[in-house]
Design an enzyme around this catalytic site. Structure first.
Site, PDB file in Angstrom:
ATOM      1  CE  LYS A   1      -4.595  -0.085   0.527  1.00 22.27           C
ATOM      2  NZ  LYS A   1      -5.403  -0.919  -0.399  1.00 22.27           N
TER       3      LYS A   1
ATOM      4  CB  THR B   1      -2.764  -3.672  -0.708  1.00 20.68           C
ATOM      5  OG1 THR B   1      -4.054  -3.374  -1.200  1.00 20.68           O
ATOM      6  CG2 THR B   1      -1.939  -4.393  -1.757  1.00 20.68           C
ATOM      7  CG  ASP B   2      -8.255  -3.221   3.497  1.00 22.18           C
ATOM      8  OD1 ASP B   2      -8.350  -1.989   3.333  1.00 22.18           O
ATOM      9  OD2 ASP B   2      -8.827  -3.838   4.420  1.00 22.18           O
TER      10      ASP B   2
ATOM     11  CG  PHE C   1      28.346  27.101 -13.969  1.00 22.88           C
ATOM     12  CD1 PHE C   1      28.932  26.016 -13.335  1.00 22.88           C
ATOM     13  CD2 PHE C   1      27.860  26.924 -15.260  1.00 22.88           C
ATOM     14  CE1 PHE C   1      29.043  24.784 -13.962  1.00 22.88           C
ATOM     15  CE2 PHE C   1      27.954  25.691 -15.893  1.00 22.88           C
ATOM     16  CZ  PHE C   1      28.543  24.619 -15.240  1.00 22.88           C
TER      17      PHE C   1
ATOM     18  NE  ARG D   1      25.422  29.483 -10.479  1.00 24.94           N
ATOM     19  CZ  ARG D   1      25.399  28.254 -10.972  1.00 24.94           C
ATOM     20  NH1 ARG D   1      24.936  28.027 -12.195  1.00 24.94           N
ATOM     21  NH2 ARG D   1      25.833  27.226 -10.260  1.00 24.94           N
TER      22      ARG D   1
ATOM     23  CB  VAL E   1      24.786  22.476  -8.401  1.00 27.37           C
ATOM     24  CG1 VAL E   1      23.958  21.508  -7.576  1.00 27.37           C
ATOM     25  CG2 VAL E   1      23.994  23.739  -8.712  1.00 27.37           C
ATOM     26  CD  GLN E   2      27.804  19.919 -11.480  1.00 27.07           C
ATOM     27  OE1 GLN E   2      27.559  21.059 -11.089  1.00 27.07           O
ATOM     28  NE2 GLN E   2      27.592  19.541 -12.731  1.00 27.07           N
TER      29      GLN E   2
ATOM     30  CG  ASN F   1      21.207  25.227 -11.271  1.00 25.11           C
ATOM     31  OD1 ASN F   1      20.837  26.126 -10.521  1.00 25.11           O
ATOM     32  ND2 ASN F   1      22.231  25.363 -12.097  1.00 25.11           N
TER      33      ASN F   1
ATOM     34  CG  HIS G   1      18.173  27.437 -14.756  1.00 28.90           C
ATOM     35  ND1 HIS G   1      19.448  27.208 -14.285  1.00 28.90           N
ATOM     36  CD2 HIS G   1      17.818  26.298 -15.432  1.00 28.90           C
ATOM     37  CE1 HIS G   1      19.859  26.004 -14.672  1.00 28.90           C
ATOM     38  NE2 HIS G   1      18.879  25.437 -15.354  1.00 28.90           N
TER      39      HIS G   1
END
Ligand code: AZA
Length: 303
Positions: free
Chosen positions: A11, A58-59, A160, A177, A228-229, A255, A257
């Site tokens: 579930k 699943t109940d 960057f 930036r 970011v890396q 990222n 923008h």
């Protein structure tokens, strides 16, 4: 010849709310979570031979999620997920693994007239705290903790440049930036042999969550980000340093923008480069940067 190569079921999107009432103080605390619980095991014949005798409905799985939330603490989510997963291993001999994911939603206590309110809360953002337990018969409990949906932005302190330039490149290099993302940060624990081992020293999970969150915020804010890396790698290193019982840390960061808007066509208004003030936030496309950093690369288990 086709054949079943993988199967799990259960579930998803089971919403659960639990309240704790402190009888002495009258202070109430609440937890709201969304749970997914999937089972694996000797269930092939339910797929291949219409044999429902191997199926825990699943109940019933949903009912168990509620009952285990009543029987056990739901905090930290790592402990609740372990109890729930272990239950299916103990109860059903043909079930070999239970995969539980718990997503905890924020209900932050209100401050009213300068004081914490005993029973009123607000949703301060879409951030969630998550725990995933994989309980495997004969192996133990693998736990993954995470923070997801934590939206952050810095208005400077990010650049960057130096990236590949060829006939496909339009993006200009930038030394200043806007950087914005929705943090999805995970950390994987060394395997626990039993639920009792998860329970012993259980405060480790809240501490790790607080550390990871603080590291993410501080590094995001203070790093002169080259990419970011690189910023996410620094965060991973620090999480591994702060939480010795964690083997691996990872991120998936969009990222998001923010584009400059050229207004020179209108009365010569300057709104680019150092004059940029009004930007257009983009809904998409977005960059998507991921990584995982292991404490010891020679022992990495791929899940
Ligand atoms: N990493 C970044 O931090 N920013 C980017 C990238 C990237 O890989 N590509 N475009 N902009």
């Amino acid at each position: 010849m086709p054949g079943l190569t993988s199967a799990r079921y259960g579930k998803d999107n089971v919403r659960v709310y639990k309240v704790h009432r402190d009888e002495k103080t009258g202070v109430q605390s609440v937890t709201e979570m969304t749970v997914c619980c999937l089972l694996e095991g000797k269930i092939e014949t339910s797929y291949t031979k219409a044999d429902n005798s191997v199926v825990v409905a699943t109940d019933s799985i949903k009912n168990t999620i509620y009952i285990k939330a009543k029987e056990h603490p739901v905090n930290p989510p790592e402990l609740y997920a372990s109890h729930l997963g272990q239950h299916f291993i103990d109860q059903y001999p043909h079930i070999t693994a239970a995969h539980v994911k718990v997503v905890v939603h924020r209900w932050t206590r209100m401050t009213v007239d300068g004081a914490p309110h005993p029973h009123s809360f607000f949703r301060d953002g879409q951030e969630t705290r998550n725990a995933e337990a994989t309980v495997t018969r004969g192996a133990g409990i693998d736990l993954r903790s995470s923070v997801a949906g934590l939206s952050v932005l810095k208005s400077t302190g990010s650049g960057f440049h130096g990236f590949v330039r060829d006939e496909f490149t339009l993006l200009p290099e930038v030394w200043d930036r806007i950087l914005s993302t929705d943090v999805d940060c995970t950390w994987d624990w060394k395997r626990f042999p039993t639920v009792a081992a998860v329970q012993e020293g259980v405060e480790r999970f809240d501490k790790a969550w607080e550390s990871a969150r603080a590291i993410v915020m501080k590094t995001f804010a203070t790093d002169e980000s080259a990419s970011v890396q690189n910023t996410m790698y620094k965060m991973c290193e620090q999480i591994l340093e702060a939480v010795p019982e964690v083997d691996k840390a990872g991120f998936a960061l969009p990222n998001k923008h923010y584009f400059e808007i050229d207004m020179s066509w209108h009365k010569g208004i300057k709104n680019t480069g150092k004059d940029a003030e009004v930007y257009a936030p983009q809904s998409g496309p977005n960059g998507l940067i991921k990584c995982e950093v292991a404490r010891d690369v020679s022992t990495v288990v791929h899940r």
